[in-house]
Enzyme design. Sequence first.
Site, PDB file in Angstrom:
ATOM      1  CD  GLU A  91      17.960  24.873  62.854  1.00 44.58           C
ATOM      2  OE1 GLU A  91      18.903  24.759  62.049  1.00 44.58           O
ATOM      3  OE2 GLU A  91      16.786  24.603  62.575  1.00 44.58           O
ATOM      4  CB  CYS A 104      27.531  21.516  65.799  1.00 42.43           C
ATOM      5  SG  CYS A 104      27.774  22.827  64.599  1.00 42.43           S
ATOM      6  CB  CYS A 111      26.062  34.502  59.917  1.00 40.28           C
ATOM      7  SG  CYS A 111      27.849  34.679  59.742  1.00 40.28           S
ATOM      8  CB  CYS A 118      26.284  29.400  54.625  1.00 44.46           C
ATOM      9  SG  CYS A 118      25.742  29.395  56.332  1.00 44.46           S
ATOM     10  CB  SER A 219      35.509  28.298  55.844  1.00 40.98           C
ATOM     11  OG  SER A 219      34.791  27.898  56.971  1.00 40.98           O
ATOM     12  CG  LEU A 220      41.269  26.722  51.533  1.00 43.28           C
ATOM     13  CD1 LEU A 220      41.982  28.059  51.630  1.00 43.28           C
ATOM     14  CD2 LEU A 220      42.291  25.580  51.465  1.00 43.28           C
ATOM     15  CG  HIS A 221      34.929  26.759  51.582  1.00 38.22           C
ATOM     16  ND1 HIS A 221      35.143  25.578  52.254  1.00 38.22           N
ATOM     17  CD2 HIS A 221      34.073  27.478  52.351  1.00 38.22           C
ATOM     18  CE1 HIS A 221      34.440  25.585  53.389  1.00 38.22           C
ATOM     19  NE2 HIS A 221      33.789  26.710  53.477  1.00 38.22           N
ATOM     20  CG  ASN A 295      25.735  18.698  53.590  1.00 37.25           C
ATOM     21  OD1 ASN A 295      25.773  17.522  53.276  1.00 37.25           O
ATOM     22  ND2 ASN A 295      26.535  19.237  54.485  1.00 37.25           N
ATOM     23  CB  CYS A 338      28.735  21.815  57.354  1.00 36.03           C
ATOM     24  SG  CYS A 338      29.725  21.266  58.674  1.00 36.03           S
TER      25      CYS A 338
HETATM   26  S1  SF4 Z   1      29.406  29.700  56.652  1.00 34.70           S
HETATM   27 FE1  SF4 Z   1      29.625  30.447  58.754  1.00 34.70          FE
HETATM   28  S2  SF4 Z   1      30.535  32.487  58.483  1.00 34.70           S
HETATM   29 FE2  SF4 Z   1      29.644  31.936  56.494  1.00 34.70          FE
HETATM   30  S3  SF4 Z   1      27.553  32.794  56.537  1.00 34.70           S
HETATM   31 FE3  SF4 Z   1      27.436  30.657  57.256  1.00 34.70          FE
HETATM   32  S4  SF4 Z   1      27.529  30.830  59.461  1.00 34.70           S
HETATM   33 FE4  SF4 Z   1      28.304  32.755  58.642  1.00 34.70          FE
END
Ligand code: SF4
Length: 344
Positions: A91, A104, A111, A118, A219-221, A295, A338
């Site tokens: 996508e 994007c 991944c 995610c 990506s800190l989070h 989200n 995201c």
């Molecule tokens: S946030 Fe990014 S690095 Fe983490 S699983 Fe999803 S796509 Fe992969």
Amino acid sequence: MTASFFQFSLDGLKNYLVQHGCNADQARLLFNWHYKKNKVTPCEINGLSTKTKEVVNSYLNFNLPLIDQIQTSEDRTVKFLFSFQDGKKVETVIIPFNQKYTVCLSSQVGCAMNCSFCYTGTQGLTRSLKTEEIIGQFLAAQTWLTLNRPHDNRILNVVFMGQGEPLHNFDNVKTAVEILISQHGLSLADHKITISTSGYLPGLLRWKDEMPSVNIALSLHSPVDEKRSQLIPINKKYPLKDVIPLIEQFPQGKKRFVTYEYLLIHDFNDSEEDALQTAQLLVGTKAFMNLIPFNPFPGTKWKRPSTERIQKFFEIIESFKIPVTIRTTKGDKILAACGQLNSL
Ligand code: SF4
């Protein structure tokens, strides 16, 4: 079997042409014609030799990914499901701002990083994308815009925040970036390109010497390793104490800074204490913080925080004079925000 034209950086195309008995200078003409003028008929290019035309016609193809599905949302965000030659799909999302677009891009099918917030991460890694498949997403989206929205069709920003960990596919992402910023290629400004990483250290170690000068987002989070590892499992192998000092060494120009993405999750990392620890970690660095309210996607256990909690978190970060924004969520109704992308 032909090679994709879109796999080559300008230098790569020069080498390819020389190997096939052509003059290296012809690469620039081909780049200008195909990227700037968006044409696929080399015979019309002034100054192209008969030999180069022969090589282009016999050995190169200009195939783009096919559009499998398109979803548009009320805010004019568009999500494409693109299909590649082997049937694999990713996508890609275009997000409108001021009559222009940010695209994007995805860098992998699935991944390997398995981040728990995610949607892509729940699918595992199928394969990395080739350079031409990354550039192909840009060009196919651009072509769609030109046909369907001729009056606001410019893509000026690129973010590698789609499916995949871009630095886990370093070489293809790097070549794609070279094409995006080449003055003979797509001519985007380098500070308009951002690569987002989960903190994949082997890629970060190569970045300083090899990656063109584009922006990085981490990506800190969470500033707390124990919590961050629950969200981003590779944090156990590559903890923040190794990642942040490395990123802070990257060359930064006037318009360049490190973006720290912070996904705000209800009752997990959205407390005042979390905000204080985050600010203490980043104060004094060249940080820019982007707060992203979570989200939700089907099957997730995480929830979005209340507006009040988001605002409080924001105020604490801001009180440390760290530039911070709350990202407006676009496209969430079509799962284009995201962490919501899928490749099924
Ligand atoms: S946030 Fe990014 S690095 Fe983490 S699983 Fe999803 S796509 Fe992969």
